[in-house]
Design an enzyme around this catalytic site. Structure first.
Site, mmCIF file in Angstrom:
data_model
loop_
_atom_site.group_PDB
_atom_site.id
_atom_site.type_symbol
_atom_site.label_atom_id
_atom_site.label_comp_id
_atom_site.label_asym_id
_atom_site.label_seq_id
_atom_site.Cartn_x
_atom_site.Cartn_y
_atom_site.Cartn_z
ATOM 1 N N SER A 42 83.413 47.582 57.201
ATOM 2 C CA SER A 42 82.118 47.674 57.872
ATOM 3 C C SER A 42 81.673 46.322 58.429
ATOM 4 C CB SER A 42 81.066 48.182 56.889
ATOM 5 O OG SER A 42 81.469 49.415 56.354
HETATM 6 N N1 SAM Z 1 84.010 49.553 51.455
HETATM 7 C C1 SAM Z 1 85.049 49.380 52.409
HETATM 8 C C2 SAM Z 1 85.355 47.951 52.746
HETATM 9 O O1 SAM Z 1 84.635 47.059 52.284
HETATM 10 O O2 SAM Z 1 86.350 47.747 53.442
HETATM 11 C C3 SAM Z 1 84.820 50.163 53.674
HETATM 12 C C4 SAM Z 1 85.398 51.470 53.537
HETATM 13 S S1 SAM Z 1 85.757 52.467 54.883
HETATM 14 C C5 SAM Z 1 84.352 52.366 55.926
HETATM 15 C C6 SAM Z 1 85.604 54.042 54.031
HETATM 16 C C7 SAM Z 1 86.675 54.311 53.010
HETATM 17 O O3 SAM Z 1 86.327 55.500 52.307
HETATM 18 C C8 SAM Z 1 88.059 54.556 53.594
HETATM 19 O O4 SAM Z 1 88.966 53.645 53.042
HETATM 20 C C9 SAM Z 1 88.381 55.998 53.186
HETATM 21 O O5 SAM Z 1 89.740 56.236 52.915
HETATM 22 C C10 SAM Z 1 87.518 56.151 51.937
HETATM 23 N N2 SAM Z 1 87.192 57.524 51.548
HETATM 24 C C11 SAM Z 1 86.842 58.588 52.316
HETATM 25 N N3 SAM Z 1 86.612 59.665 51.544
HETATM 26 C C12 SAM Z 1 86.790 59.274 50.249
HETATM 27 C C13 SAM Z 1 86.694 59.925 48.980
HETATM 28 N N4 SAM Z 1 86.354 61.211 48.857
HETATM 29 N N5 SAM Z 1 86.951 59.212 47.873
HETATM 30 C C14 SAM Z 1 87.296 57.897 47.946
HETATM 31 N N6 SAM Z 1 87.425 57.237 49.106
HETATM 32 C C15 SAM Z 1 87.164 57.909 50.242
#
Ligand code: SAM
Length: 231
Positions: free
Chosen positions: A71
């Protein structure tokens, strides 16, 4: 807890982080000293692929591995501030991604439990935490929409992907007095919601503004098959 951080990383590109904080965070509405300190210290360029490192301190989200994103720094700061963390707090994050936001939170709270559904990202993030000496972060590979019942209750929960609704599992795993921050809406645009558990069965909800996150995919999020239909 004694912390053995990698100090070489901490000093690397510090001036760019100072610039990021002044021009992107303080100039907007980030006032929480703990958030500012954490964002000054954590080397964001270590959480992106090599070809993106030059842009690590720009005012933008960046692509990471597996088609996901890290993000925009301001959004990371806004969510961290919205969690109203105390240094003794136990925090759960859903969506480890690059590991950056978990690293930010780990310097503001006691312990971070972070869940990522994609194993490849979880492994990369774990390696980064080890390299940089973060000892208060545990990574779990699984469906974060179900939370992490064995480790509950949590003082704060951060969801860094956008879901269609607020999963009841996360509400159940929030301590009384706890704060949950989650983007809720459709697959393109969401409202950043903060839910506070004011008593065992009493919640207060606030809309903190419009955000755009990758989808939260899971039992209590979007179905993966629906996401593929959109391609
Ligand atoms: N917090 C992260 C960072 O600092 O880089 C940003 C994360 S990215 C915007 C969103 C993440 O959520 C992705 O890596 C995606 O694979 C994960 N995601 C989506 N659905 C999920 C779920 N049900 N459980 C765990 N992770 C999930």
């Amino acid at each position: 807890m004694t912390k053995n951080y990698n100090t070489e990383d901490l000093n690397n590109r510090l001036a760019e982080r100072e610039w990021m904080i002044q021009t992107q965070l303080v100039s907007r509405d980030i006032t929480d000293e703990a958030v500012i300190k954490s964002m000054l210290i954590v080397p964001r360029h270590k959480y992106v692929m090599e070809d993106k490192q030059a842009y690590a301190y720009y005012d933008t989200a960046l692509d990471i591995e597996a088609g996901q994103t890290i993000s925009q720094p301001y959004i990371v700061a806004l969510m961290a501030q919205a969690l109203e963390l105390k240094s003794s707090d136990k925090v759960m994050e859903i969506g480890t991604g690059s590991g950056y936001s978990a690293a930010i939170l780990s310097r503001m709270a006691e312990y971070i439990y972070t869940i990522e559904r994609l194993d490849v990202l979880a492994q990369i993030a774990k390696r980064r935490f080890q390299d940089q000496g973060y000892e208060n972060i545990e990574v779990y590979v699984g469906d974060g929409t179900l939370g992490w019942a064995e480790k509950a209750p949590f003082d704060a929960i951060l969801v860094t992907a956008g879901g269609p609704l607020i999963p009841d599992s996360l509400i159940h795993q929030l301590a009384v007095g706890g704060r949950l921050v989650i983007p809720v809406g459709d697959k393109g645009v969401q409202k950043l919601m903060r839910v506070k558990k004011t008593a065992t069965s009493e919640l207060s909800e606030e809309n903190l503004g419009t955000v755009r996150f990758v989808p939260l995919i899971g039992t209590k999020g979007w179905r993966e098959s629906i996401m593929l239909e959109g391609l």
